[in-house]
Motif scaffolding. Structure first.
Motif, PDB file in Angstrom:
ATOM      1  N   SER A  28      56.711  39.889  34.003  1.00 16.03           N
ATOM      2  CA  SER A  28      55.913  39.386  32.886  1.00 16.03           C
ATOM      3  C   SER A  28      56.555  39.815  31.558  1.00 16.03           C
ATOM      4  N   TYR A  65      48.224  48.574  28.905  1.00 12.05           N
ATOM      5  CA  TYR A  65      47.168  48.530  29.915  1.00 12.05           C
ATOM      6  C   TYR A  65      46.351  47.236  29.802  1.00 12.05           C
ATOM      7  N   GLN A  68      48.446  44.388  31.225  1.00 13.32           N
ATOM      8  CA  GLN A  68      48.510  44.475  32.684  1.00 13.32           C
ATOM      9  C   GLN A  68      47.174  44.069  33.313  1.00 13.32           C
ATOM     10  N   ALA A  69      46.076  44.502  32.710  1.00 16.75           N
ATOM     11  CA  ALA A  69      44.756  44.132  33.224  1.00 16.75           C
ATOM     12  C   ALA A  69      44.562  42.616  33.131  1.00 16.75           C
ATOM     13  N   GLN A  71      46.883  40.375  33.201  1.00 21.19           N
ATOM     14  CA  GLN A  71      47.742  39.762  34.220  1.00 21.19           C
ATOM     15  C   GLN A  71      47.087  39.888  35.594  1.00 21.19           C
ATOM     16  N   ASN A  72      46.473  41.033  35.881  1.00 28.23           N
ATOM     17  CA  ASN A  72      45.790  41.218  37.173  1.00 28.23           C
ATOM     18  C   ASN A  72      44.599  40.274  37.296  1.00 28.23           C
ATOM     19  N   ILE A  73      43.864  40.089  36.213  1.00 28.29           N
ATOM     20  CA  ILE A  73      42.717  39.178  36.234  1.00 28.29           C
ATOM     21  C   ILE A  73      43.194  37.743  36.459  1.00 28.29           C
ATOM     22  N   ASP A  74      44.259  37.350  35.770  1.00 29.67           N
ATOM     23  CA  ASP A  74      44.811  36.006  35.965  1.00 29.67           C
ATOM     24  C   ASP A  74      45.252  35.799  37.416  1.00 29.67           C
ATOM     25  N   SER A  75      45.865  36.827  37.983  1.00 29.71           N
ATOM     26  CA  SER A  75      46.306  36.742  39.370  1.00 29.71           C
ATOM     27  C   SER A  75      45.112  36.606  40.308  1.00 29.71           C
ATOM     28  N   ALA A  76      44.052  37.370  40.050  1.00 32.59           N
ATOM     29  CA  ALA A  76      42.846  37.297  40.887  1.00 32.59           C
ATOM     30  C   ALA A  76      42.203  35.913  40.775  1.00 32.59           C
ATOM     31  N   ASP A  79      44.168  33.496  42.805  1.00 29.79           N
ATOM     32  CA  ASP A  79      43.884  33.687  44.229  1.00 29.79           C
ATOM     33  C   ASP A  79      42.565  33.026  44.619  1.00 29.79           C
TER      34      ASP A  79
END
Length: 142
Positions: A28, A65, A68-69, A71-76, A79
């Motif tokens: 990213s 942070y 990164q959070a 990016q994690n939310i977008d990934s979730a 999914d």
């Protein structure tokens, strides 16, 4: 000549540094940029030994942070969308299969009904013919 070599090695070092941050950020560019800013603020803080550098370091770490959070939310979310589309596809398959079976049963029931009606008609015609001959025999007919 020496300046040219220095420029080339400086460019190679910059590409290597950029690759390092991009790799550590999981590919990213935004996270890599925030991590680079954080590390730069940390180095600046150590070199100067000043309190404002610590404040900037804390702010840039918070940005890292946050990115990164995000990016994690977008990934979730991706999914969940993928799972939902798989479930929708399965449900559509079940619906199509049920519709096909229902159509097959409807056709089979229609054939059975037609066969039963034909059999009933034939039986009625036979019985009518028998009744006609039976009644006709009372009155001297054939």
């Amino acid at each position: 000549m020496a300046a040219r070599k220095t420029a080339i090695w400086g460019g190679v070092a910059a590409v290597g540094l950029g690759t390092y941050y991009l790799y550590n950020a999981g590919g990213s560019p935004k996270v890599a940029e925030k991590q680079f800013e954080h590390d730069a603020a940390k180095i600046t803080s150590k070199v100067r030994g000043e309190l404002p550098g610590k404040e900037k370091e804390a702010k840039t770490q918070a940005k890292v942070y946050t990115e990164q959070a995000g990016q994690n939310i977008d990934s979730a979310i991706d999914d969940v969308k993928l799972t939902t589309s798989k479930v929708d596809a399965k449900l559509e398959g079940y619906r199509a299969n049920a519709e096909k079976k229902l159509d097959e049963y409807r056709k089979e029931a229609g054939k059975d009904l037609s066969s039963a009606v034909d059999k009933f008609d034939k039986t009625v015609e036979q019985k009518a013919a028998q009744s006609k001959s039976w009644i006709g025999s009372w009155f001297g007919g054939k």
